[in-house]
Motif scaffolding. Structure first.
Motif, PDB file in Angstrom:
ATOM      1  N   ASN A   7       4.013 -12.204 -24.124  1.00 25.62           N
ATOM      2  CA  ASN A   7       2.805 -12.101 -24.940  1.00 25.62           C
ATOM      3  C   ASN A   7       1.947 -10.884 -24.562  1.00 25.62           C
ATOM      4  N   CYS A   8       2.640  -9.795 -24.183  1.00 27.26           N
ATOM      5  CA  CYS A   8       1.956  -8.537 -23.873  1.00 27.26           C
ATOM      6  C   CYS A   8       0.912  -8.715 -22.774  1.00 27.26           C
ATOM      7  N   ARG A   9       1.265  -9.475 -21.780  1.00 18.06           N
ATOM      8  CA  ARG A   9       0.408  -9.634 -20.614  1.00 18.06           C
ATOM      9  C   ARG A   9       1.164  -9.121 -19.396  1.00 18.06           C
ATOM     10  N   TYR A  10       0.411  -8.538 -18.465  1.00 15.12           N
ATOM     11  CA  TYR A  10       1.048  -7.865 -17.343  1.00 15.12           C
ATOM     12  C   TYR A  10       0.428  -8.318 -16.028  1.00 15.12           C
ATOM     13  N   LEU A  59       0.834  -1.206   0.000  1.00 19.82           N
ATOM     14  CA  LEU A  59       0.000   0.000   0.000  1.00 19.82           C
ATOM     15  C   LEU A  59       0.864   1.250   0.000  1.00 19.82           C
ATOM     16  N   GLU A  60       1.971   1.216   0.744  1.00 21.38           N
ATOM     17  CA  GLU A  60       2.886   2.359   0.770  1.00 21.38           C
ATOM     18  C   GLU A  60       3.496   2.605  -0.609  1.00 21.38           C
ATOM     19  N   ARG A  61       3.871   1.542  -1.284  1.00 18.02           N
ATOM     20  CA  ARG A  61       4.446   1.701  -2.619  1.00 18.02           C
ATOM     21  C   ARG A  61       3.421   2.266  -3.595  1.00 18.02           C
ATOM     22  N   LEU A  62       2.169   1.820  -3.469  1.00 16.93           N
ATOM     23  CA  LEU A  62       1.134   2.295  -4.383  1.00 16.93           C
ATOM     24  C   LEU A  62       0.700   3.725  -4.078  1.00 16.93           C
ATOM     25  N   ALA A 119       2.863 -10.481  -3.787  1.00 20.85           N
ATOM     26  CA  ALA A 119       2.582  -9.076  -4.054  1.00 20.85           C
ATOM     27  C   ALA A 119       1.130  -8.888  -4.486  1.00 20.85           C
ATOM     28  N   GLN A 120       0.641  -9.767  -5.339  1.00 20.70           N
ATOM     29  CA  GLN A 120      -0.763  -9.687  -5.776  1.00 20.70           C
ATOM     30  C   GLN A 120      -1.704  -9.818  -4.589  1.00 20.70           C
ATOM     31  N   GLN A 121      -1.416 -10.761  -3.696  1.00 20.48           N
ATOM     32  CA  GLN A 121      -2.272 -10.945  -2.536  1.00 20.48           C
ATOM     33  C   GLN A 121      -2.215  -9.744  -1.602  1.00 20.48           C
ATOM     34  N   ALA A 122      -1.030  -9.171  -1.468  1.00 20.72           N
ATOM     35  CA  ALA A 122      -0.895  -8.019  -0.584  1.00 20.72           C
ATOM     36  C   ALA A 122      -1.750  -6.854  -1.068  1.00 20.72           C
ATOM     37  N   VAL A 123      -1.715  -6.588  -2.392  1.00 23.11           N
ATOM     38  CA  VAL A 123      -2.524  -5.490  -2.934  1.00 23.11           C
ATOM     39  C   VAL A 123      -4.009  -5.829  -2.839  1.00 23.11           C
ATOM     40  N   TYR A 124      -4.341  -7.060  -3.133  1.00 23.09           N
ATOM     41  CA  TYR A 124      -5.753  -7.462  -3.100  1.00 23.09           C
ATOM     42  C   TYR A 124      -6.353  -7.225  -1.719  1.00 23.09           C
ATOM     43  N   ARG A 125      -5.575  -7.528  -0.678  1.00 18.01           N
ATOM     44  CA  ARG A 125      -6.104  -7.407   0.682  1.00 18.01           C
ATOM     45  C   ARG A 125      -6.223  -5.961   1.161  1.00 18.01           C
ATOM     46  N   THR A 126      -5.672  -5.032   0.399  1.00 14.09           N
ATOM     47  CA  THR A 126      -5.853  -3.623   0.764  1.00 14.09           C
ATOM     48  C   THR A 126      -7.186  -3.076   0.281  1.00 14.09           C
ATOM     49  N   LEU A 127      -7.876  -3.815  -0.573  1.00 18.69           N
ATOM     50  CA  LEU A 127      -9.111  -3.312  -1.163  1.00 18.69           C
ATOM     51  C   LEU A 127     -10.266  -3.390  -0.173  1.00 18.69           C
ATOM     52  N   ALA A 128     -11.053  -2.338  -0.126  1.00 21.11           N
ATOM     53  CA  ALA A 128     -12.269  -2.358   0.674  1.00 21.11           C
ATOM     54  C   ALA A 128     -13.312  -3.247   0.008  1.00 21.11           C
ATOM     55  N   GLY A 129     -14.218  -3.791   0.813  1.00 23.07           N
ATOM     56  CA  GLY A 129     -15.199  -4.737   0.301  1.00 23.07           C
ATOM     57  C   GLY A 129     -15.975  -4.262  -0.910  1.00 23.07           C
ATOM     58  N   PRO A 130     -16.595  -3.080  -0.881  1.00 23.97           N
ATOM     59  CA  PRO A 130     -17.363  -2.626  -2.053  1.00 23.97           C
ATOM     60  C   PRO A 130     -16.512  -2.466  -3.304  1.00 23.97           C
ATOM     61  N   ASP A 131     -15.272  -1.931  -3.140  1.00 27.76           N
ATOM     62  CA  ASP A 131     -14.386  -1.778  -4.299  1.00 27.76           C
ATOM     63  C   ASP A 131     -14.020  -3.145  -4.872  1.00 27.76           C
ATOM     64  N   LEU A 135       3.361   1.720 -13.517  1.00 31.09           N
ATOM     65  CA  LEU A 135       3.455   0.493 -12.729  1.00 31.09           C
ATOM     66  C   LEU A 135       4.649  -0.360 -13.146  1.00 31.09           C
ATOM     67  N   LEU A 136       4.950  -0.357 -14.444  1.00 29.19           N
ATOM     68  CA  LEU A 136       6.129  -1.085 -14.917  1.00 29.19           C
ATOM     69  C   LEU A 136       7.404  -0.401 -14.465  1.00 29.19           C
ATOM     70  N   ASP A 137       7.415   0.915 -14.506  1.00 34.43           N
ATOM     71  CA  ASP A 137       8.605   1.661 -14.075  1.00 34.43           C
ATOM     72  C   ASP A 137       8.903   1.431 -12.598  1.00 34.43           C
ATOM     73  N   THR A 138       7.865   1.372 -11.803  1.00 34.68           N
ATOM     74  CA  THR A 138       8.041   1.169 -10.356  1.00 34.68           C
ATOM     75  C   THR A 138       8.102  -0.297  -9.977  1.00 34.68           C
ATOM     76  N   GLN A 139       8.044  -1.183 -10.951  1.00 34.38           N
ATOM     77  CA  GLN A 139       8.143  -2.634 -10.753  1.00 34.38           C
ATOM     78  C   GLN A 139       7.017  -3.203  -9.895  1.00 34.38           C
ATOM     79  N   VAL A 140       5.912  -2.488  -9.851  1.00 33.68           N
ATOM     80  CA  VAL A 140       4.734  -3.064  -9.212  1.00 33.68           C
ATOM     81  C   VAL A 140       4.200  -4.197 -10.082  1.00 33.68           C
ATOM     82  N   LEU A 141       4.160  -3.962 -11.389  1.00 22.53           N
ATOM     83  CA  LEU A 141       3.789  -4.996 -12.352  1.00 22.53           C
ATOM     84  C   LEU A 141       4.974  -5.303 -13.243  1.00 22.53           C
TER      85      LEU A 141
END
Length: 941
Positions: A332-335, A274-277, A342-354, A321-327
């Protein structure tokens, strides 16, 4: 810079550049497998081998072979001048990128032939590519079909191919690399490289490399190691949160502790992400949230759609996001995220409605894909709160998974729907029946499924007919579990009454109750059900129902030695195009193989098992494969094919430890091998695990054979009273059950024990009872055993000529099965009975040695020495240098198993002093300092 993995990189490079090779790279999440693989592919000698890389995804779709096909899509430029056979045309619909290089597809074939063509085509394509490296990343997420294809490849790798598989051991289904135990083909190199966390020094070096610092204090490195467990990815993420804390890495222990306590450490990885984002623009954060919800690499268009961003703003956000190495770009042009953590960490920062809104958008974005990714659509619908879509996609995904032979995925989807979804009565009714059906075909989540099905039986929403189906399948599941056989039979009987005795499913229940090999239910009760099924078979016209009944009743009659069983089994079709019928045909062949193994038709057993396993693989009946694998191990033991049986049986026993019929038979095999090798304690433990102490819930022929093995163990240890007592126990179970066709491995040692303790009358009475019970029965193993037991009794009575006549008959009978170990044991008894030619005794010693029967070979050599003949050396005299000699390997194996010098001397018929010398040599040659180190080294000989 690659830090701390130089040795692993060298090992990987050496392994993959010596084809054919199967290389396994294992390690937990964040340990650096992908980082090491990236470095490997940069090496010139590896890059020259045309790497083909496929990535498995965490939300597995039931699309077989997907990861291998993905890897092949990039091979077009290498096929321009290749000459391909027509069979490779089968890949054309799956690899449109290679359509210009592939022949036209062959004519359509049935599913079995199509599958085999697919496997052959992939192998040929890989062979044509020449020196190649096929990499499959994150194998733990692969579908069943891909694992089957990879197993096919490992059985016969193209000469120029190296196969590299990366995976997390803890997330592999059953903990087995390719879904079941496998063995590389002869001539194929095999290497397992495990990446482990760094120690404190490794963390210090990694910190130095990441931060570019010349010095990192040992205190800081030790504390960082403690906080991160030495996992490189978590170390890196922690260090990112410390940037700007000047001098942190140089600080003493107290200061370093204070700094780390206040930092966003791995235990709070979500907050660190969350701090990085937080320093990124809102569009970039929204795009990162979309990537976290999608859960796997996705095209930028899909990321933008889920995030709700216009294309221009989405592109700008993606660059940030690529520059900051978040993604990162995964090909095959997939990100996606650099790591699942890292994916789980960001996912868990999301509020329920979002989070809910993003899942709804993800479902909408994926709904237009062709073919639709049903598993992912079901998951996004569930998390997005769309109950109707979750039911629609989840059920469709389960149906698809079952159709392509992936019962574990189908079971998980249906179980989740039934336990968590809000369902109408009709939906519960339908899904419960589907879950019970598919669970019977698989081996995954058995206990969880049993709990769900048991709960459903009390659910008022279940219709009576459906309740009977669910109860029947629950009963079939229960009889596989520890302690579940009797309760399983009870559930099946109740289901028969609920369904009505003329219902096809009720007929299947009856045929299950007719099978005699579980528990202590008397044979008379099984015969009652067999007769009912036989009477109903005459009136059955439905081919599927008829096949089901024959698949159960025919082998059941084989088990009891009924000569008429073969006439019934002759009605089995050679092949069938219907998938459900193919499952029953596979079951029939596996059941026949099992019955033949127990009654002594060993060559027939091998043929039927081979056919049954092939059919079971083709139709995705994984439970049948597990049962047949145990039967195959038992058959290998009987026929003397002992090479690697011990290792394979142990791996299978661990894989199927919750399936008692499988685990019990494997324990019997391991115990039998231990007896032949003189490992008495291990043998006793294995026989105890085979069910001899829980007869009501045991596989009866396994328990009877285990009693026989225990008697042999006690006789070898000269515990004659214990052997006679064990004989009493085994015969008590045999008489209660009444199936004497299974007594072949019990009666001879029981008779020997009775004669040894002076109970000649009991031995004679047992022989009479045994002979009467198998008279007119088709039981080759029991026939040979009867002749052996008669020879033992005649020898006890002082009739050597009559004894030799019976023993000669027994030896010929065992050899004809073929059961070479039992034939050789009778051969020794024959030679002891007469003035044995030394040459014959020496030949038997070599026969035992070739089998791996260490103790029996040593006994033959002891008899030779006792007769005044010098025993010939095994494989001739030669110097072994620093290698262990055959005798030293025997000693090392026994020491590793916990045997004392006295016990080793008794097993190998050596003096205590000779054993002491062998132990000293073993420790010196293996560079070990104590017996404890040898035991901990897991030496297997």
């Amino acid at each position: 810079m690659l830090v701390g993995r130089a040795a692993e990189l060298r090992a990987l490079a050496a392994a993959v550049t010596r084809p054919p090779a199967v290389v396994l790279l294992e390690g937990e999440a964040g340990i650096g497998k992908t980082r090491l693989l990236t470095e490997l592919l940069r090496l010139p000698e590896v890059a020259a081998r045309r790497p083909l890389v496929g990535y498995c995804q965490p939300m597995r779709e039931p699309f077989p072979y997907g990861v291998v096909l993905e890897a092949l899509r990039e091979a077009g430029d290498q096929l321009a001048t290749a000459e391909l056979s027509p069979v490779t045309g089968v890949l054309r619909p799956y690899l449109p990128e290679l359509a210009a290089f592939l022949p036209d597809p062959p004519e359509a074939a049935d599913s079995r032939s199509e599958r085999h063509r697919m496997f052959r085509a992939v192998r040929e394509l890989l062979e044509v590519l020449g020196p190649a490296l096929l990499v499959v990343e994150d194998l733990h997420w692969s579908d069943d079909g891909s694992r089957q294809l990879l197993r096919f490849l490992t059985a016969d790798l193209p000469p120029g191919l190296s196969l590299l598989l990366t995976y997390r051991r803890e997330e592999l289904p059953g903990g087995i690399t390719l879904g079941r135990a496998f063995r590389p083909a002869p001539g194929t190199a095999s290497e397992v490289i495990e990446l482990t966390p760094f120690d404190a020094e490794g963390v210090r070096r990694l910190t130095t490399a990441i931060l570019g610092e010349s010095e990192v204090s040992p205190d800081f490195a030790a504390l960082l190691h403690e906080r991160t467990a030495g996992i490189p990815f978590v170390v890196e993420e922690t260090l990112r949160t410390l940037r700007g804390a000047e001098g942190a890495v140089h600080s003493d222990g107290a200061t370093a502790k204070r700094l780390l306590d206040n930092a966003e450490v791995p235990a709070l990885l979500r907050e660190a992400m969350l701090e990085r984002l937080s320093g990124l623009p809102i569009p970039a954060r929204r795009l990162a949230h979309a990537a976290a919800v999608l859960g796997m690499p996705a095209p930028r268009e899909m990321l933008a759609e889920v995030a709700g961003l216009l294309p221009g703003r989405a592109d700008e956000a993606l660059l940030r996001l690529l520059d900051t190495q978040v993604l990162r770009e995964s090909g095959n042009c997939r990100y996606g995220f650099r790591h699942t953590l890292a994916q789980q960490a960001v996912y868990r920062t999301l509020a329920g409605p979002d989070r809910q809104l993003l899942h709804q958008r993800a479902a909408a974005a994926l709904a237009t894909a062709e073919p639709p990714p049903l598993v992912r659509l079901a998951e996004h619908s569930r998390r997005g709160g769309d109950q109707a879509a979750w039911l629609r996609y989840g059920e469709a995904a389960a149906d698809r998974a079952a159709e392509v032979g992936d019962p574990s995925t189908a079971t998980g989807l249906l179980k989740e729907l039934l336990t968590d979804a809000v369902l109408a009565d009709a939906d519960v009714d339908r899904l419960a029946v589907k879950l019970s059906r598919v669970a019977v075909l698989g081996v995954a989540q058995q206990h969880e499924v049993i709990e769900v099905l048991a709960g459903l039986l009390t659910d008022h929403r279940l219709a009576p007919g459906s309740r009977g189906q669910v109860r029947l399948n629950l009963g079939l599941l229960l009889i596989r579990q520890e302690g579940g056989q009797e309760s399983g039979r009870s559930e099946i009987e109740t289901a028969i009454h609920e369904l009505g005795q003329r219902d096809p499913l009720a007929l299947r229940g009856m045929s299950a109750l007719a099978q005699p090999f579980i528990g202590t239910t008397p044979l008379a009760e099984h015969l009652r059900w067999m007769s009912k099924v036989d009477n109903l078979i005459a009136d059955v016209t439905d081919p599927a129902v008829l096949l089901t009944l024959i698949a159960s009743n025919g082998p059941s009659r084989l088990h009891i030695g009924d000569p008429g069983a073969w006439e019934l089994l002759a009605r089995l079709p050679v092949r069938t195009e219907d998938r459900a019928e193919q499952q029953q045909l596979a079951r029939a062949h596996c059941n026949i193989g099992d019955a033949c193994a127990w009654t002594g038709h060993l060559r027939r057993a091998e043929n039927h098992l081979r056919t049954g396993i092939r059919l079971a693989h083709e139709c995705g009946a994984s439970y049948l494969v597990s049962i047949a694998s145990a039967t195959q191990m038992h058959l290998n033991w009987l026929t003397g094919d002992w090479d690697s049986v011990s290792d394979r049986a142990r791996r299978l026993a661990e894989e199927y430890r919750e399936l008692r019929p499988v685990a019990d038979e494997l324990s019997l095999v391991l115990g039998s091998l231990a007896v032949a090798k003189g490992e008495w304690d291990r043998a006793a433990r294995c026989f105890a695990d085979s069910g001899i102490g829980r007869a009501e819930n045991a596989v009866t022929p396994v328990a009877l054979a285990a009693h026989g093995g225990l008697i042999r163990t006690l006789l070898a240890k000269e515990d004659l009273a214990g052997a006679a007592s064990a004989a009493d126990d085994g015969l008590r179970l045999l008489r209660r059950k009444g199936v004497w066709s299974w007594a072949g491995e019990l009666v001879p040692p029981a008779v020997i024990a009775y004669c040894a303790v002076g109970r000649a009358d009991a031995a004679a009475a047992l022989l009479a009872e045994f002979a009467e019970a198998i008279d007119g029965r088709d039981t080759p193993m029991a026939d040979a055993a009867l002749a052996e037991a008669r020879g033992v009794v005649e020898a006890q009575r002082g009739n050597p000529a009559k004894a030799a006549e019976f023993l000669t008959e027994a030896r010929a009978g065992y050899a004809a099965l073929p059961a070479p170990y039992y034939a050789a044991l009778v051969g020794v008894r024959l030679l002891e009975l007469s003035a044995a030619p030394d040459g014959e005794l020496a030949a038997l010693a070599e026969e035992f040695t070739a089998l791996g029967a260490t103790r029996d070979a040593a006994r033959c050599r002891h008899l030779l020495r006792a007769s005044g003949v010098v025993a010939p050396s095994r494989r001739g005299r030669r110097g072994y240098g620093n290698e262990l000699s055959p005798r030293e390997r025997d000693v090392a194996r026994l020491v590793a198993g916990g045997s004392t010098n006295r016990e080793i001397a008794e097993v190998l018929f050596l003096s205590r002093r000779t054993v002491e010398q062998h132990v000293a040599n073993v420790l010196r040659k293996l560079d070990l300092h104590s017996r404890a180190e040898l035991r901990n080294s897991e030496f297997v000989g």
